[in-house]
Each structure stands twice: as structure tokens, then as C-alpha cells.
Motif scaffolding. Structure first.
Motif, PDB file in Angstrom:
ATOM      1  N   LEU A   1      39.834  29.166  54.067  1.00 15.01           N
ATOM      2  CA  LEU A   1      39.839  30.329  53.176  1.00 15.01           C
ATOM      3  C   LEU A   1      40.485  31.526  53.867  1.00 15.01           C
ATOM      4  CD1 LEU A   1      39.015  31.844  50.610  1.00 15.01           C
ATOM      5  CD2 LEU A   1      36.745  32.192  51.624  1.00 15.01           C
ATOM      6  N   ALA A   2      40.142  31.761  55.128  1.00 13.65           N
ATOM      7  CA  ALA A   2      40.701  32.900  55.859  1.00 13.65           C
ATOM      8  C   ALA A   2      42.218  32.800  55.946  1.00 13.65           C
ATOM      9  CB  ALA A   2      40.089  32.978  57.253  1.00 13.65           C
ATOM     10  N   LYS A   3      42.737  31.611  56.200  1.00 11.58           N
ATOM     11  CA  LYS A   3      44.191  31.433  56.280  1.00 11.58           C
ATOM     12  C   LYS A   3      44.852  31.698  54.930  1.00 11.58           C
ATOM     13  CE  LYS A   3      44.271  28.153  60.150  1.00 11.58           C
ATOM     14  NZ  LYS A   3      44.556  26.750  60.575  1.00 11.58           N
ATOM     15  N   LYS A   4      44.207  31.257  53.853  1.00 17.76           N
ATOM     16  CA  LYS A   4      44.753  31.511  52.514  1.00 17.76           C
ATOM     17  C   LYS A   4      44.732  33.008  52.197  1.00 17.76           C
ATOM     18  CE  LYS A   4      45.811  27.374  50.943  1.00 17.76           C
ATOM     19  NZ  LYS A   4      44.908  26.597  50.088  1.00 17.76           N
ATOM     20  N   VAL A   5      43.673  33.684  52.609  1.00 16.44           N
ATOM     21  CA  VAL A   5      43.572  35.131  52.384  1.00 16.44           C
ATOM     22  C   VAL A   5      44.676  35.864  53.141  1.00 16.44           C
ATOM     23  CG1 VAL A   5      42.179  37.172  52.932  1.00 16.44           C
ATOM     24  CG2 VAL A   5      41.137  35.206  51.792  1.00 16.44           C
ATOM     25  N   ILE A   6      44.869  35.522  54.412  1.00 20.89           N
ATOM     26  CA  ILE A   6      45.921  36.158  55.208  1.00 20.89           C
ATOM     27  C   ILE A   6      47.283  35.921  54.570  1.00 20.89           C
ATOM     28  CG2 ILE A   6      47.126  36.109  57.427  1.00 20.89           C
ATOM     29  CD1 ILE A   6      44.382  35.375  58.695  1.00 20.89           C
ATOM     30  N   GLN A   7      47.529  34.682  54.153  1.00 20.67           N
ATOM     31  CA  GLN A   7      48.809  34.341  53.511  1.00 20.67           C
ATOM     32  C   GLN A   7      49.013  35.157  52.234  1.00 20.67           C
ATOM     33  OE1 GLN A   7      49.049  30.226  52.408  1.00 20.67           O
ATOM     34  NE2 GLN A   7      51.187  30.335  51.770  1.00 20.67           N
ATOM     35  N   THR A   8      47.958  35.273  51.434  1.00 21.20           N
ATOM     36  CA  THR A   8      48.058  36.021  50.173  1.00 21.20           C
ATOM     37  C   THR A   8      48.310  37.499  50.427  1.00 21.20           C
ATOM     38  OG1 THR A   8      46.520  34.452  49.149  1.00 21.20           O
ATOM     39  CG2 THR A   8      46.879  36.526  48.007  1.00 21.20           C
ATOM     40  N   VAL A   9      47.619  38.064  51.413  1.00 23.97           N
ATOM     41  CA  VAL A   9      47.797  39.478  51.740  1.00 23.97           C
ATOM     42  C   VAL A   9      49.208  39.743  52.246  1.00 23.97           C
ATOM     43  CG1 VAL A   9      47.109  41.291  53.365  1.00 23.97           C
ATOM     44  CG2 VAL A   9      45.360  39.965  52.183  1.00 23.97           C
ATOM     45  N   GLU A  10      49.699  38.859  53.108  1.00 16.56           N
ATOM     46  CA  GLU A  10      51.024  39.072  53.698  1.00 16.56           C
ATOM     47  C   GLU A  10      52.151  38.889  52.692  1.00 16.56           C
ATOM     48  OE1 GLU A  10      51.072  36.503  57.093  1.00 16.56           O
ATOM     49  OE2 GLU A  10      49.942  37.945  58.353  1.00 16.56           O
ATOM     50  N   MET A  11      51.880  38.172  51.596  1.00 17.41           N
ATOM     51  CA  MET A  11      52.889  38.026  50.542  1.00 17.41           C
ATOM     52  C   MET A  11      53.089  39.336  49.777  1.00 17.41           C
ATOM     53  SD  MET A  11      51.933  34.267  48.998  1.00 17.41           S
ATOM     54  CE  MET A  11      52.964  34.510  47.553  1.00 17.41           C
ATOM     55  N   ASP A  12      52.096  40.249  49.863  1.00 14.23           N
ATOM     56  CA  ASP A  12      52.185  41.583  49.266  1.00 14.23           C
ATOM     57  C   ASP A  12      52.562  41.508  47.790  1.00 14.23           C
ATOM     58  OD1 ASP A  12      51.988  44.321  49.229  1.00 14.23           O
ATOM     59  OD2 ASP A  12      54.064  44.648  49.832  1.00 14.23           O
ATOM     60  N   GLY A  13      51.751  40.748  47.040  1.00 14.43           N
ATOM     61  CA  GLY A  13      52.037  40.606  45.609  1.00 14.43           C
ATOM     62  C   GLY A  13      51.230  41.545  44.741  1.00 14.43           C
ATOM     63  N   LYS A  14      50.656  42.596  45.350  1.00 11.84           N
ATOM     64  CA  LYS A  14      49.780  43.499  44.590  1.00 11.84           C
ATOM     65  C   LYS A  14      50.588  44.440  43.701  1.00 11.84           C
ATOM     66  CE  LYS A  14      47.589  47.025  46.523  1.00 11.84           C
ATOM     67  NZ  LYS A  14      46.627  47.833  47.284  1.00 11.84           N
ATOM     68  N   ASN A  15      50.143  44.549  42.454  1.00 10.19           N
ATOM     69  CA  ASN A  15      50.721  45.512  41.507  1.00 10.19           C
ATOM     70  C   ASN A  15      49.558  46.100  40.711  1.00 10.19           C
ATOM     71  OD1 ASN A  15      52.510  46.994  39.949  1.00 10.19           O
ATOM     72  ND2 ASN A  15      52.856  45.319  38.506  1.00 10.19           N
ATOM     73  N   PHE A  16      48.666  46.794  41.438  1.00 14.81           N
ATOM     74  CA  PHE A  16      47.376  47.201  40.887  1.00 14.81           C
ATOM     75  C   PHE A  16      47.505  48.175  39.717  1.00 14.81           C
ATOM     76  CE2 PHE A  16      43.703  50.256  41.254  1.00 14.81           C
ATOM     77  CZ  PHE A  16      42.789  49.429  40.624  1.00 14.81           C
ATOM     78  N   LYS A  17      46.756  47.861  38.670  1.00 15.96           N
ATOM     79  CA  LYS A  17      46.645  48.769  37.529  1.00 15.96           C
ATOM     80  C   LYS A  17      45.235  48.634  36.955  1.00 15.96           C
ATOM     81  CE  LYS A  17      48.936  45.344  34.542  1.00 15.96           C
ATOM     82  NZ  LYS A  17      49.242  44.401  35.652  1.00 15.96           N
ATOM     83  N   ARG A  18      44.658  49.775  36.582  1.00 11.32           N
ATOM     84  CA  ARG A  18      43.309  49.753  36.030  1.00 11.32           C
ATOM     85  C   ARG A  18      43.319  49.262  34.593  1.00 11.32           C
ATOM     86  NH1 ARG A  18      43.337  54.708  39.021  1.00 11.32           N
ATOM     87  NH2 ARG A  18      42.195  54.396  40.979  1.00 11.32           N
ATOM     88  N   MET A  19      42.116  48.952  34.109  1.00 16.22           N
ATOM     89  CA  MET A  19      42.001  48.366  32.783  1.00 16.22           C
ATOM     90  C   MET A  19      42.264  49.391  31.680  1.00 16.22           C
ATOM     91  SD  MET A  19      41.632  45.401  31.496  1.00 16.22           S
ATOM     92  CE  MET A  19      41.277  44.643  33.085  1.00 16.22           C
ATOM     93  N   TYR A  20      42.111  50.660  31.980  1.00 14.77           N
ATOM     94  CA  TYR A  20      42.335  51.705  30.979  1.00 14.77           C
ATOM     95  C   TYR A  20      42.800  52.970  31.693  1.00 14.77           C
ATOM     96  CZ  TYR A  20      37.551  52.637  32.603  1.00 14.77           C
ATOM     97  OH  TYR A  20      36.440  52.838  33.376  1.00 14.77           O
TER      98      TYR A  20
END
Length: 556
Positions: A419-438
Motif C-alpha cells: 500500500l505504501a508503495k502504491k501511495v508513493i507512486q500515486t503521489v509522485e504522479m501528481d494527478g491532483k486537480n482538487f475541486k470542492r463539491m460546491y
């Protein structure tokens, strides 16, 4: 396998100064509370202001079931695993309430070989933060009643005092009470009631304040009632904000402890996610983000409650935005969402797992709609079969969802390496495009509609006549731009706890609102959710004891 408390009591716990030294803290940055607990300075965040933030991992889960999901256990285990991979990691959790600890749910210190310690202290009185909140809340109640008794200069209408007293234990007999009986010397009679302490607005304020000054400012804004001409009355008008802040001056300091593997853990604040916003304090998470490469934190119950409130409420209050989300699921919970009873969980049932995947899918869609990458963590239990595990792994492959099997309960950090390796991989991919629900400027109805339809999957929202009048009143008072904190059952995506899995074509029913102006949000009460839980027929407390040496027994 040993019980949680047996594992915790045999752990190699380090003196707290060694944990502080791991984080490069000086003796001015913290103060000891015994050998293994410490309070961090309330000015530490200001000192670390220029330091860049580490990566924030938010742990959430599918809709809870009586089978348990182990969200806190995964949070702790993931933090330990990241440290094993040489990432300076800090775990940030909420403080357990005595209500569920002595009642049904249990504590909130993790389990097995993924616990925060000393778990006996953490699950009981800890450093007294929740007791301080109880005292501050009830001090305000006492001063409200005294003001009314002493001439009522503020013209407070006793029938419209919405501020309840609190107690950190489940006690259904106190939900509705009458105070001030016994004649003129005993006060002015009025209807009152008790909530559990973690439902107090003061708990929410403590968790959303980013400094002592901000705490006092938020306390002063509390609206505790209305005048005879229906104007709101605040703590500032009562002149109580200084005294309340004084009572909370130590409680606002985050608590430093450690995990079984000596990973630093900051535990602070404990609002429930079904009746409050369900996240640990802004100060704790932000300090952890400044001190570590990674901070692993959690939000209460499923992604429809704690995670939504973390993303829509906590981030607006100054909390850091998560870089990735971990969605915890178990075969046991998926089988229950698939329609089988708790008594049948020991039997292999691939079809039930497949049917239960609809609940996981909805929570995955919710996190995707916020624009944040995620990893699905399947928390393995001993009775899970390979065929059942394959159902989840194959489904994740089909929907392109990162997946990791975790065994942190049995093996600690080592069981969370995948799980930790998957988390690191996901974070390093920098795919965040955060937007709130409203949006902030959306109306109250638009915000609730967005949460109900996009997060819960409801078809529509209906309001009681009381709720409609309150919406109009709140608009006139300028409260319409505040975020919404939904008070909803944790056992269903709907407001009906009997509707498990992924219900369709349902309506969310808003019966009334409760303004938390100091905290900075409006609470919308749905269905039959209550702010004072009751005890079960056989409370967990019946199994608890202490030996002649002072060691806790039967505490999980």
C-alpha cells in the motif's frame, strides 16, 4: 493472536523526548505529559510557517458495517510502512471519545500491530482535552442560565436557547431535560438537553482554529440562542469568550505520541463525522505536514461523511489539501453490503462480495469527483478466501483503480508495504486537480443538493417546514455562504440506516438546521440522527477492569 491491549502493553515504547528528537523539536516546542505523551506548543505552527508542506494522505472508507473496516488501523499501519520505506512520516488522528469506547464501537487507536500507544491513555482520558471541552461547553450553559436569572439584560428568550449541555458518555436519558426547577432561587425553568461532547460546537471550533487568537475569535461568534424578537445572541454579547479560551488554552495544543513501531503520531480533536465534521484538528494536520515528508490522516466513517467534510469544510478553514486518498474496504463489509448477515460472514460468498462492490464503487466515484487520486486498500481478515480477494482485485483492474492488499493488523508496517508503495507512486504522479463539491456563493439548497446527489447518490432533497423557515432566516442573517455539515447516519449512503449497499431513487430529508457560526458551518440534520447516542444492551464497559498494579484489562 494476542488482544490489542496485550500487544500494546508489551510494546517497546520510547520516552516521548526521543520521539520529539526524531522530529527535530527543541524543548521549547513541547511539554511532557508523563513519560510517553507530550503537548506541542500552540505557537509551533507559526514557527514552521516558512517550511514547505510534506505530502498529505487522507484515509477514508466504504460505508461502515458492524463487521468493521479498520480505517484507523490502516492509517497507523500505512504510516509505519512509509517510515520503513525511509519516508519521514507522521500519523495524525482524532482523539477517541469515551462514549463509543465504553459503549459499542470501541476505541480509535488502531488495532493489532498497527496501534498508537499508550493506547490505554489514548482511549480513556488521554491529556484531558475532551474534558476541557466539556467544561467550557457547560460553563457557557451555566452563564446563559445565570444571565437569564440575573435580569436578562440581553433579552434572551429561554424558549429559543439552542445551546445544549454535553457529556462524554452515551446517556440517552439526558437527551431531553428540564432545568431551573425548584423555585426562584434555582433559576428560570426551561427545556434543555445533552449532546455527547464530541458533538459540541466547541469541539468543532477547537479542531478548525489555527491559533489561540483564532480560537477566541471563533468562540466569540457562537450563536447560542435568540432574543424575544428572534435576533441571534452571541458569546461576544455575553462577554464569555475570554473565559472559554482560558479553559481551552491547553486543550488547543496538539498531543504527541507514537505508534507500536515508534512512528510519531499527533492526536488531537475528536468530532464525530455523522453529527459533526469528523476530522482531527487543523493545527495537528498542518504541524504534521510541516514536520514530515508524509502525513497520514483519517476522516470519520465513509467517504460520504468524513472525507466529504474534510474536503469541503476542513480545507476551507486552512487545512492542507490531500495529495491522495486511501479508500479502505474489507471482504466482510462488502459481503454485508452484498446482503448477507453478520452471522454468515465466516462462509465464503463470492456473489455477496460482487454485490457489495457497488458501495465501494460509489465512494470511489465520490473521491474522483473531487479531483484527487486514490488507492483502494483491501484490509485483509483471517477468514477471507482467495476467491473473495480475487473479486476485488479483478474489479479494480477492470475500472483502472490502484489496489493494494494490506495486512497491517497482523504484521504492522511490513503488512502495509504494498500500500505504501502504491501511495508513493500515486503521489509522485501528481494527478491532483482538487475541486470542492460546491462553491461558497452557492445557496444553502444548492450546496445540500450537490452533496445529496453527487456524494450520496440521492434523487432529490426534501425540507421540513421548519427547515425552510430556517433557510430564509439564515439568508437574512448573512449565513447563507457558510459550508454545510450534514448530520446523517453513517450506516447508509441515504439517511435511512437500513438501506445498505448502493441505494437508488431515495430522498434526503432535512428536518432542521443548527447554526455553528463559531465553527463556520451550518449543520443540516437528516433523518433520525441524534447528537446523544445511547448505550447497547451489553456495553463494552462490562468487560473492562483494572488489576491491582493499575493495568487496564478488557480494553479491546
Amino acid at each position: 493472536m494476542k488482544s490489542d491491549i496485550e500487544i500494546a502493553q508489551n510494546a517497546s515504547i520510547k520516552p516521548i523526548h526521543e520521539i520529539a528528537e526524531q522530529l527535530k523539536l527543541t524543548t521549547k516546542d513541547w511539554e511532557p505529559y508523563g513519560h510517553y505523551k507530550a503537548k506541542l506548543s500552540h505557537t509551533l505552527l507559526d514557527q514552521l510557517f516558512e517550511r514547505p508542506n510534506g505530502k498529505v494522505v487522507l484515509v477514508t472508507a466504504i460505508t461502515p458495517t458492524p463487521a468493521g473496516e479498520g480505517k484507523s488501523t490502516v492509517t497507523v499501519g500505512l504510516g509505519q510502512a512509509l517510515n520503513q520505506l525511509d519516508k519521514q512520516t507522521i500519523v495524525a488522528l482524532r482523539e477517541p471519545s469515551l462514549g463509543p469506547t465504553m459503549g459499542l464501537k470501541g476505541g480509535a487507536a488502531g488495532g493489532g500491530y498497527s496501534q498508537v500507544i499508550p493506547m490505554e491513555d489514548i482511549n480513556l482520558h488521554f491529556t484531558g482535552d475532551i474534558h476541557a471541552i466539556t467544561t467550557a461547553n457547560n460553563a457557557l450553559s451555566a452563564f446563559i442560565d445565570n444571565h437569564i436569572h440575573q435580569g436578562n439584560v440581553l433579552n434572551i428568550d429561554p424558549r429559543r436557547v439552542g445551546w445544549k449541555r454535553v457529556l462524554d458518555i452515551n446517556d440517552r436519558a439526558l437527551r431531553e431535560v428540564v432545568v431551573g426547577l425548584g423555585g426562584p432561587a434555582k433559576g428560570v425553568p426551561r427545556e434543555d438537553g445533552f449532546s455527547i461532547t464530541v458533538a459540541s460546537e466547541i469541539m468543532a471550533i477547537l479542531c478548525l482554529a489555527n491559533s489561540l487568537h483564532d480560537l477566541k475569535k471563533r468562540l466569540s461568534r457562537i450563536v447560542f440562542g435568540y432574543t424575544y424578537d428572534q435576533q441571534p445572541v452571541t458569546v461576544r454579547q455575553l462577554g464569555m469568550e475570554g473565559a472559554l479560551t482560558l479553559l481551552l488554552k491547553d486543550a488547543i495544543k496538539p498531543n504527541l505520541v507514537q505508534t507500536l513501531e515508534n512512528t510519531p503520531a499527533i492526536i488531537h480533536g475528536g468530532p464525530f463525522a455523522n453529527i459533526a465534521h469528523g476530522c482531527n484538528s487543523v493545527m495537528a494536520t498542518n504541524i504534521a505536514a510541516k514536520l514530515g515528508d508524509y502525513v497520514v490522516t483519517e476522516a470519520g466513517f465513509g467517504a460520504d461523511l468524513g472525507a466529504e467534510k474534510f474536503l469541503d469544510i476542513k480545507t476551507q478553514a486552512g487545512g492542507v489539501e490531500p495529495d491522495t486518498v486511501v479508500i479502505v474496504a474489507t471482504i466482510r463489509a462488502l459481503k454485508m453490503h452484498g446482503g448477507i448477515s453478520k452471522q454468515a460472514l465466516e462462509q465464503e460468498d463470492v456473489v455477496a462480495v460482487q454485490n457489495g462492490m457497488k458501495n465501494l464503487q460509489k465512494h470511489m466515484e465520490t473521491i474522483r469527483s473531487f479531483g484527487i487520486p486514490f488507492v483502494i486498500a483491501l484490509n485483509r481478515f483471517p477468514k477471507d478466501t482467495e476467491a473473495e480477494l480475487q473479486v476485488v482485485e479483478k474489479w479494480c483492474e477492470e475500472v483502472d483503480a490502484p489496489f493494494a492488499l494490506t495486512e497491517v493488523h497482523a504484521f504492522g508496517g511490513q503488512g502495509g508495504i504494498e500500500l505504501a508503495k502504491k501511495v508513493i507512486q500515486t503521489v509522485e504522479m501528481d494527478g491532483k486537480n482538487f475541486k470542492r463539491m460546491y462553491k461558497k456563493e452557492d445557496s444553502i439548497e444548492e450546496k445540500i443538493h450537490a452533496i445529496a446527489t453527487k456524494v450520496y447518490g440521492a434523487e432529490k432533497v426534501e425540507y421540513s417546514s421548519k427547515a425552510k423557515k430556517q433557510i430564509e432566516q439564515y439568508g437574512d442573517l448573512g449565513w447563507g455562504q457558510l459550508p454545510i455539515c450534514m448530520a446523517k447516519t453513517q450506516y447508509s449512503l441515504s439517511d435511512d440506516p437500513s438501506l445498505i449497499g448502493r441505494p437508488k431513487n431515495f430522498t434526503i430529508n432535512i428536518r432542521e438546521f443548527s447554526p455553528s457560526i463559531g465553527a463556520g458551518f451550518l449543520v443540516a440534520l437528516t433523518g433520525n440522527v441524534m447528537t446523544m447516542p445511547g448505550l447497547p444492551k451489553s456495553p463494552a464497559a462490562l468487560k473492562m477492569d483494572v488489576d491491582d498494579k493499575g493495568n487496564a484489562l478488557g480494553l479491546f
